[in-house]
Design a protein around this motif. Structure first.
Motif, short mmCIF file in Angstrom:
data_model
loop_
_atom_site.label_atom_id
_atom_site.label_comp_id
_atom_site.label_asym_id
_atom_site.label_seq_id
_atom_site.Cartn_x
_atom_site.Cartn_y
_atom_site.Cartn_z
N LEU A 106 0.85 -1.20 0.00
CA LEU A 106 0.00 0.00 0.00
C LEU A 106 0.88 1.25 0.00
O LEU A 106 1.86 1.33 0.75
N TRP A 107 0.49 2.21 -0.81
CA TRP A 107 1.21 3.48 -0.89
C TRP A 107 0.26 4.59 -0.46
O TRP A 107 -0.64 4.97 -1.21
N VAL A 108 0.45 5.11 0.74
CA VAL A 108 -0.33 6.24 1.22
C VAL A 108 0.32 7.49 0.65
O VAL A 108 1.45 7.83 1.01
N ARG A 109 -0.38 8.14 -0.26
CA ARG A 109 0.10 9.37 -0.88
C ARG A 109 -0.70 10.53 -0.34
O ARG A 109 -1.92 10.50 -0.34
N TRP A 110 -0.01 11.54 0.12
CA TRP A 110 -0.72 12.71 0.63
C TRP A 110 -0.28 13.94 -0.14
O TRP A 110 0.78 13.99 -0.71
N GLY A 111 -1.18 14.92 -0.17
CA GLY A 111 -0.92 16.16 -0.88
C GLY A 111 -2.16 16.61 -1.62
O GLY A 111 -3.26 16.12 -1.39
N ALA A 112 -1.95 17.53 -2.55
CA ALA A 112 -3.07 18.10 -3.29
C ALA A 112 -3.52 17.22 -4.45
O ALA A 112 -4.62 17.39 -4.96
N VAL A 130 -4.57 20.27 1.78
CA VAL A 130 -4.42 21.59 1.20
C VAL A 130 -3.22 22.24 1.88
O VAL A 130 -2.89 21.91 3.02
N ALA A 131 -2.57 23.15 1.17
CA ALA A 131 -1.36 23.77 1.70
C ALA A 131 -1.52 25.29 1.73
O ALA A 131 -2.27 25.87 0.95
N ARG A 132 -0.78 25.90 2.64
CA ARG A 132 -0.70 27.35 2.69
C ARG A 132 0.68 27.70 3.22
O ARG A 132 1.31 26.91 3.91
N LEU A 140 2.51 24.85 5.32
CA LEU A 140 1.73 24.07 6.28
C LEU A 140 0.59 23.36 5.56
O LEU A 140 0.00 23.90 4.62
N TYR A 141 0.28 22.17 6.02
CA TYR A 141 -0.72 21.33 5.37
C TYR A 141 -1.86 21.03 6.34
O TYR A 141 -1.64 20.87 7.54
N SER A 142 -3.04 20.92 5.77
CA SER A 142 -4.23 20.59 6.55
C SER A 142 -5.11 19.66 5.74
O SER A 142 -5.02 19.61 4.51
N SER A 143 -5.99 18.96 6.44
CA SER A 143 -7.02 18.18 5.76
C SER A 143 -7.94 19.16 5.06
O SER A 143 -8.16 20.27 5.57
N PRO A 144 -8.50 18.78 3.91
CA PRO A 144 -9.44 19.70 3.26
C PRO A 144 -10.61 19.98 4.19
O PRO A 144 -11.06 19.10 4.92
N GLY A 145 -11.07 21.23 4.17
CA GLY A 145 -12.22 21.59 4.98
C GLY A 145 -13.48 20.96 4.44
O GLY A 145 -13.50 20.36 3.37
N GLU A 146 -14.51 21.08 5.20
CA GLU A 146 -15.81 20.56 4.78
C GLU A 146 -16.22 21.26 3.49
O GLU A 146 -16.16 22.48 3.37
N GLN A 147 -16.64 20.50 2.51
CA GLN A 147 -17.06 21.06 1.24
C GLN A 147 -18.43 21.71 1.41
O GLN A 147 -19.36 21.09 1.90
N ARG A 148 -18.53 22.98 1.02
CA ARG A 148 -19.81 23.68 1.13
C ARG A 148 -20.51 23.68 -0.22
O ARG A 148 -19.88 23.74 -1.26
N GLN A 149 -21.82 23.62 -0.16
CA GLN A 149 -22.63 23.68 -1.37
C GLN A 149 -22.51 25.07 -1.98
O GLN A 149 -22.39 26.07 -1.27
N ALA A 150 -22.56 25.13 -3.30
CA ALA A 150 -22.57 26.42 -3.99
C ALA A 150 -23.86 27.15 -3.62
O ALA A 150 -24.91 26.53 -3.45
N PRO A 151 -23.81 28.48 -3.51
CA PRO A 151 -25.03 29.21 -3.15
C PRO A 151 -26.04 29.16 -4.30
O PRO A 151 -25.68 29.01 -5.46
N GLU A 152 -27.29 29.28 -3.93
CA GLU A 152 -28.32 29.33 -4.96
C GLU A 152 -28.27 30.68 -5.64
O GLU A 152 -28.00 31.70 -5.02
#
Length: 170
Positions: A106-112, A130-132, A140-152
């Motif tokens: 198994l190859w755990v690959r992390w990044g964008a 995601v990186a900043r 610095l790297y973080s887990s992607p944030g919660e995906q928000r729905q596009a506004p109506e």
């Protein structure tokens, strides 16, 4: 063995989906993911080895390379896991050799991403981040944030709209 490898990769993918990271440097992300892999294997009641000996010999003396995590399972093939953020040819070669020796690789690959799919029988376990850049220039790297729905939108039928209807009068 293919079905076992697919099942094991899916299980680890699901386990890692629950791992949340915030503002970690590259070494810390790799370390956290290795720890998560160890926790996953222990939760399955398997024997776990950090920095396990690889089947790949090194070019000097009688030394061998290592894998990030080795897992021994009763009545099933052992598992080896490498955790990386880059496409390293050596990692792929090592995992292919491990699979040829009868291990689930198994190859755990992390990044964008996107991540290159390794050759069979190596299984990819993606972990998106995601990186900043921090104020002191460190990435610095973080887990992607919660995906928000596009506004109506306003209800204007975009297929029939004129530009001034979309953006207001000029």
């Amino acid at each position: 063995m293919k079905e076992d490898a697919d099942r094991v990769a899916a299980s680890l993918t699901g386990w890692l989906a629950a791992v949340s990271l915030k503002d970690r440097n590259a070494d810390q992300v790799t370390e956290a993911l290795i720890e998560a892999v160890l926790g996953w294997a222990v939760a399955q009641r398997w024997r776990v080895y950090r920095g396990a000996r690889s089947v790949v010999p090194l070019s000097y003396a009688d030394r061998h390379s290592t894998v990030d995590v080795g897992v021994a399972r009763d009545l099933a093939a052992p598992i080896v896991v490498e955790v990386d953020r880059s496409d390293r040819k050596r990692t792929v070669e090592k995992l292919v050799a491990e699979a040829a020796a009868g291990r689930v690789a198994l190859w755990v690959r992390w990044g964008a991403g996107p991540f290159l799919v390794p050759p069979d029988p190596v299984r990819l376990v993606p972990y998106p981040t995601v990186a900043r850049k921090a104020s002191h220039g460190v990435r610095l790297y973080s887990s992607p944030g919660e995906q928000r729905q596009a506004p109506e939108h306003s209800g204007v039928d975009l297929t029939q709209a004129q530009q001034n209807e979309l953006f207001g009068p000029l």
